[in-house]
Write a protein that holds these residues in place. Sequence first.
Motif, PDB file in Angstrom:
ATOM      1  N   LYS A  30     -22.156 -17.528  17.411  1.00  0.00           N
ATOM      2  CA  LYS A  30     -21.954 -18.780  18.146  1.00  0.00           C
ATOM      3  C   LYS A  30     -23.188 -19.134  18.973  1.00  0.00           C
ATOM      4  N   ARG A 191     -24.474 -22.749  20.482  1.00  0.00           N
ATOM      5  CA  ARG A 191     -23.633 -23.582  19.632  1.00  0.00           C
ATOM      6  C   ARG A 191     -24.071 -23.645  18.173  1.00  0.00           C
ATOM      7  N   ASP A 193     -22.555 -22.308  15.838  1.00  0.00           N
ATOM      8  CA  ASP A 193     -21.356 -22.388  15.000  1.00  0.00           C
ATOM      9  C   ASP A 193     -20.975 -23.829  14.671  1.00  0.00           C
ATOM     10  N   GLU A 194     -21.565 -24.792  15.384  1.00  0.00           N
ATOM     11  CA  GLU A 194     -21.244 -26.194  15.092  1.00  0.00           C
ATOM     12  C   GLU A 194     -21.958 -26.692  13.842  1.00  0.00           C
ATOM     13  N   THR A 195     -23.057 -26.070  13.488  1.00  0.00           N
ATOM     14  CA  THR A 195     -23.835 -26.551  12.336  1.00  0.00           C
ATOM     15  C   THR A 195     -24.045 -25.484  11.264  1.00  0.00           C
ATOM     16  N   LYS A 197     -22.709 -21.730   9.196  1.00  0.00           N
ATOM     17  CA  LYS A 197     -21.550 -20.952   8.769  1.00  0.00           C
ATOM     18  C   LYS A 197     -21.971 -19.506   8.535  1.00  0.00           C
TER      19      LYS A 197
END
Length: 565
Positions: A30, A191, A193-195, A197
């Motif tokens: 993350k 962040r 994990d927002e873009t 995988k």
Amino acid sequence: MNQSITLVFSGEAGQGIQTIEDFLMTVLSKDYFVFSCSDVMSRVRGGNNTTEIRISNGEVSAYKEAIDVLFLLNDHSLERLKSRIHKGTILVGREDYVDDAFLDAFGGTFLKYDFEKMAKEAGGKLFLNTVIFGFTTGMLNVDDGTCKELIEERFSSKGDKIVQDNFQAFDMGYKEGKDYDFSLSFSQVGRLDETMKVLNGTQAVGIGFLGGGCNAVCSYPMSPSTGVLIYLAGKSKDFGVLVEQAEDEIAALNMVLGIWYAGGRGLATTSGGGFSLMEEAMSLSGMTETPCVVHLAQRPGPATGLPTRTEQGDLLQAVFAGHGDYPKIILAPGTLRDGVELGQRAFYLADKYQVPVVVLTDQFYLESIGLMERFELDEKYTETFIIETKEDYLRYRLGEGPISERGIPGYGKGLVKVDSDEHDEEGTITEDFGVRVKMHEKRLAKKEEILKDYVLEELQGDMDYDQLVVGWGSTYGVVKECLETGNYPKTGFLSLKQLYPLRKDLVEYFRKAKNVVVVENNSNGQLAKLLQMELGIKVDHQVLQYDGAPFAVENLKARLEEVLR
């Protein structure tokens, strides 16, 4: 410059190392770039397995030899790992796992924590992995609420008591880790994990195969290819994939040919020994011009060799698979995105050119976990080339180029005939020498057509290079990191993704270089041989490794320094 630390967890099969890896990779990804890989012995119990997790503030996808923090889950981990310990290494484990003599000889700082005792206090030794997960996240100052969400998600199906017991085990470890307060020397990226995988190579090629329209998989289990079979079986209901565990690899690929003959898109996934058994069916695919896709997951051979280790030793086997001359395509993903894209593209190319396509991976690629930026699949690769036949249909019509229209039985008014012997335009067996020559030349002419869809190579580093490092497949990450972090002026890195057939104008990359170095995870320099054979390219230096382990960043750097000016 990117910074990273390397955590290693060492213990036996059954001690939950994979669970620790799953939890940590999910939580840490993350806010940081992460990469993990495993070294597993080929036995059900005992031995010594390790999982390495690298945490970084930049992209990372390579194995590193030096350990920064080593978690010992048993008393016989050290002997195999001592060469990876340095004076800055922190060893964590039970008091009797490390003695002063070892520290005097190999260095490192020993932190005495009895994780086994904590696990027993939490309810039993099964909680050992949760205790260590708690300790590690506390040590790295990760938010404990996020960690507990993962635990609840993982164990909620087993009942509330199991969840609460794991919470207790986690808290015990977390408190100890928090008190230790190991601070990373670099900041969070944040962040991700927002873009991006988190996935491994098995999942990457599996997604690609599904994206390419794979609707059947027939295989006989064989490490390390089995993960793809299991992945597709898990997706069978969602994507309509027929799954068949065949009695052997010979049957598996013949079933796949039958599926393509009937209009499906079948896949066989296997490893070296299994692929050897499939070679007669590869020739059958070539003669009947029936498409097929084979995933070949390499491991050290010959025979069983080191079944749970890694090697790039099957490239030439794939090139020469089968008897007689016939066209085929060989693709090798180097990144997770490559795995998705090439897995998808393999089905498109097989369908379009009516040839076998081999997707060449290896244990290190398949089982390593990393981050991949999210992207949209290209729907172009689901295009089908099957035609509705007319009454005058000829399966192998001459005079219209090397690619005949492919009909399937029952779709149209034409009769679809194929034969494993040489055949005429109808598909009827013949021993006419003249027809033989025409049909053979028609099949071989596909090679030039295939090159029009060549999967482009990737060039990085100094575009004005006079030294060129060449790699393929799973060496991508380690070569990239070495060249980015080392001092190699005027050096480019060429990563090949389609290994056969090779595009003729690739020679331009080599003509520009005064010093060509090929890096391969095999003993024979198989890509270097292929470059010489197909394009007449002379390689100046080969950097080879064939001990069953992937290249480590430090080791490859040292060897590149010997051959790069």
